[in-house]
Design a protein around this motif. Sequence first.
Motif, PDB file in Angstrom:
ATOM      1  N   LEU A  87      47.661  24.101  35.853  1.00 24.32           N
ATOM      2  CA  LEU A  87      48.391  24.379  34.619  1.00 24.32           C
ATOM      3  C   LEU A  87      47.979  25.668  33.914  1.00 24.32           C
ATOM      4  N   THR A  88      46.775  26.144  34.164  1.00 25.82           N
ATOM      5  CA  THR A  88      46.238  27.246  33.357  1.00 25.82           C
ATOM      6  C   THR A  88      46.744  28.620  33.781  1.00 25.82           C
ATOM      7  N   SER A  89      46.710  29.526  32.830  1.00 28.25           N
ATOM      8  CA  SER A  89      46.978  30.943  33.088  1.00 28.25           C
ATOM      9  C   SER A  89      45.686  31.752  33.020  1.00 28.25           C
ATOM     10  N   ILE A  90      44.566  31.072  32.805  1.00 31.68           N
ATOM     11  CA  ILE A  90      43.269  31.721  32.635  1.00 31.68           C
ATOM     12  C   ILE A  90      42.586  31.850  33.992  1.00 31.68           C
ATOM     13  N   THR A  91      42.043  33.022  34.260  1.00 33.15           N
ATOM     14  CA  THR A  91      41.331  33.264  35.511  1.00 33.15           C
ATOM     15  C   THR A  91      39.887  32.793  35.378  1.00 33.15           C
ATOM     16  N   GLU A  92      39.446  32.035  36.351  1.00 32.93           N
ATOM     17  CA  GLU A  92      38.076  31.524  36.362  1.00 32.93           C
ATOM     18  C   GLU A  92      37.088  32.657  36.639  1.00 32.93           C
ATOM     19  N   GLU A  93      35.906  32.552  36.070  1.00 26.89           N
ATOM     20  CA  GLU A  93      34.816  33.500  36.343  1.00 26.89           C
ATOM     21  C   GLU A  93      33.657  32.715  36.929  1.00 26.89           C
ATOM     22  N   THR A  94      33.274  33.049  38.137  1.00 30.06           N
ATOM     23  CA  THR A  94      32.171  32.337  38.790  1.00 30.06           C
ATOM     24  C   THR A  94      30.875  33.126  38.761  1.00 30.06           C
ATOM     25  N   GLY A  95      30.938  34.370  38.319  1.00 32.49           N
ATOM     26  CA  GLY A  95      29.737  35.192  38.262  1.00 32.49           C
ATOM     27  C   GLY A  95      29.191  35.281  36.853  1.00 32.49           C
ATOM     28  N   ALA A  96      28.277  36.212  36.680  1.00 33.94           N
ATOM     29  CA  ALA A  96      27.692  36.490  35.370  1.00 33.94           C
ATOM     30  C   ALA A  96      27.846  37.988  35.111  1.00 33.94           C
ATOM     31  N   PRO A  97      29.045  38.399  34.687  1.00 33.63           N
ATOM     32  CA  PRO A  97      29.276  39.833  34.462  1.00 33.63           C
ATOM     33  C   PRO A  97      28.464  40.352  33.278  1.00 33.63           C
ATOM     34  N   ALA A  98      28.439  41.656  33.140  1.00 32.20           N
ATOM     35  CA  ALA A  98      27.772  42.290  32.003  1.00 32.20           C
ATOM     36  C   ALA A  98      28.472  41.861  30.709  1.00 32.20           C
ATOM     37  N   ALA A  99      27.725  41.908  29.621  1.00 26.83           N
ATOM     38  CA  ALA A  99      28.232  41.444  28.328  1.00 26.83           C
ATOM     39  C   ALA A  99      29.582  42.066  27.943  1.00 26.83           C
ATOM     40  N   PRO A 100      29.775  43.389  28.088  1.00 22.50           N
ATOM     41  CA  PRO A 100      31.088  43.936  27.716  1.00 22.50           C
ATOM     42  C   PRO A 100      32.233  43.350  28.541  1.00 22.50           C
ATOM     43  N   THR A 101      31.978  43.022  29.798  1.00 22.96           N
ATOM     44  CA  THR A 101      33.008  42.406  30.631  1.00 22.96           C
ATOM     45  C   THR A 101      33.273  40.976  30.178  1.00 22.96           C
ATOM     46  N   MET A 102      32.212  40.266  29.813  1.00 24.47           N
ATOM     47  CA  MET A 102      32.390  38.916  29.261  1.00 24.47           C
ATOM     48  C   MET A 102      33.306  38.967  28.046  1.00 24.47           C
ATOM     49  N   ILE A 103      33.008  39.881  27.145  1.00 19.42           N
ATOM     50  CA  ILE A 103      33.788  40.010  25.907  1.00 19.42           C
ATOM     51  C   ILE A 103      35.240  40.358  26.231  1.00 19.42           C
ATOM     52  N   SER A 104      35.439  41.311  27.124  1.00 20.16           N
ATOM     53  CA  SER A 104      36.803  41.723  27.496  1.00 20.16           C
ATOM     54  C   SER A 104      37.584  40.575  28.109  1.00 20.16           C
ATOM     55  N   GLN A 105      36.934  39.810  28.994  1.00 24.11           N
ATOM     56  CA  GLN A 105      37.613  38.670  29.614  1.00 24.11           C
ATOM     57  C   GLN A 105      38.010  37.638  28.561  1.00 24.11           C
ATOM     58  N   LEU A 106      37.078  37.301  27.674  1.00 23.24           N
ATOM     59  CA  LEU A 106      37.390  36.297  26.659  1.00 23.24           C
ATOM     60  C   LEU A 106      38.449  36.790  25.683  1.00 23.24           C
ATOM     61  N   LEU A 107      38.423  38.069  25.354  1.00 23.12           N
ATOM     62  CA  LEU A 107      39.463  38.643  24.496  1.00 23.12           C
ATOM     63  C   LEU A 107      40.831  38.453  25.144  1.00 23.12           C
ATOM     64  N   SER A 108      40.939  38.778  26.412  1.00 20.51           N
ATOM     65  CA  SER A 108      42.186  38.598  27.147  1.00 20.51           C
ATOM     66  C   SER A 108      42.579  37.121  27.220  1.00 20.51           C
ATOM     67  N   ASP A 109      41.603  36.267  27.472  1.00 17.55           N
ATOM     68  CA  ASP A 109      41.867  34.834  27.601  1.00 17.55           C
ATOM     69  C   ASP A 109      42.365  34.236  26.286  1.00 17.55           C
ATOM     70  N   HIS A 110      41.770  34.627  25.180  1.00 13.38           N
ATOM     71  CA  HIS A 110      42.215  34.095  23.888  1.00 13.38           C
ATOM     72  C   HIS A 110      43.604  34.618  23.533  1.00 13.38           C
ATOM     73  N   THR A 111      43.912  35.833  23.934  1.00 14.30           N
ATOM     74  CA  THR A 111      45.260  36.364  23.729  1.00 14.30           C
ATOM     75  C   THR A 111      46.269  35.559  24.540  1.00 14.30           C
TER      76      THR A 111
END
Length: 156
Positions: A87-111
């Motif tokens: 059902l989801t449109s959110i892409t799973e993250e299985t790694g531990a990216p750098a903090a700016p990438t974490m923030i960017s992914q979550l920003l996109s996900d919340h949008t």
Amino acid sequence: MANPYINDQAARSESASALGRLLADSYMIYLKTQGFHWNVVGPQFEPLHALFQEQYEELARAIDEIAERMRALGVKAPGSFAEFAALTSITEETGAPAAPTMISQLLSDHTTAARAALQAVTAAEARGDVATADLATVRVVQHEKVAWMLGSFLER
């Protein structure tokens, strides 16, 4: 005048279907945010660790509210990874990216989740389902607020 929606199970199911997509997106963001909370490192560790915890705790409450609204509509709420993944449109993250990438992914996900919540508002309003429209409106506001907060971390 009585609202025919109350006795129209097809209309209730359509509202619940839109909520199911929002629930799946919310749950996937919850998982991602909690994983980022555990794995964030770097100079922004302390504020991001705290922010991610605040966000996943808020998402946990929202997930419960969304699922309970689906049940009140007479529809089974998805409750497995397989159902959420379908059902989801959110892409799973299985790694531990750098903090700016974490923030960017979550920003996109919340949008993305804000758009799903807006679709749930539209679907519910079209059927006279004010309770679902109200719940989904709150989710639009919350996802947009979190996106704004996350975006603030990326500004220079």
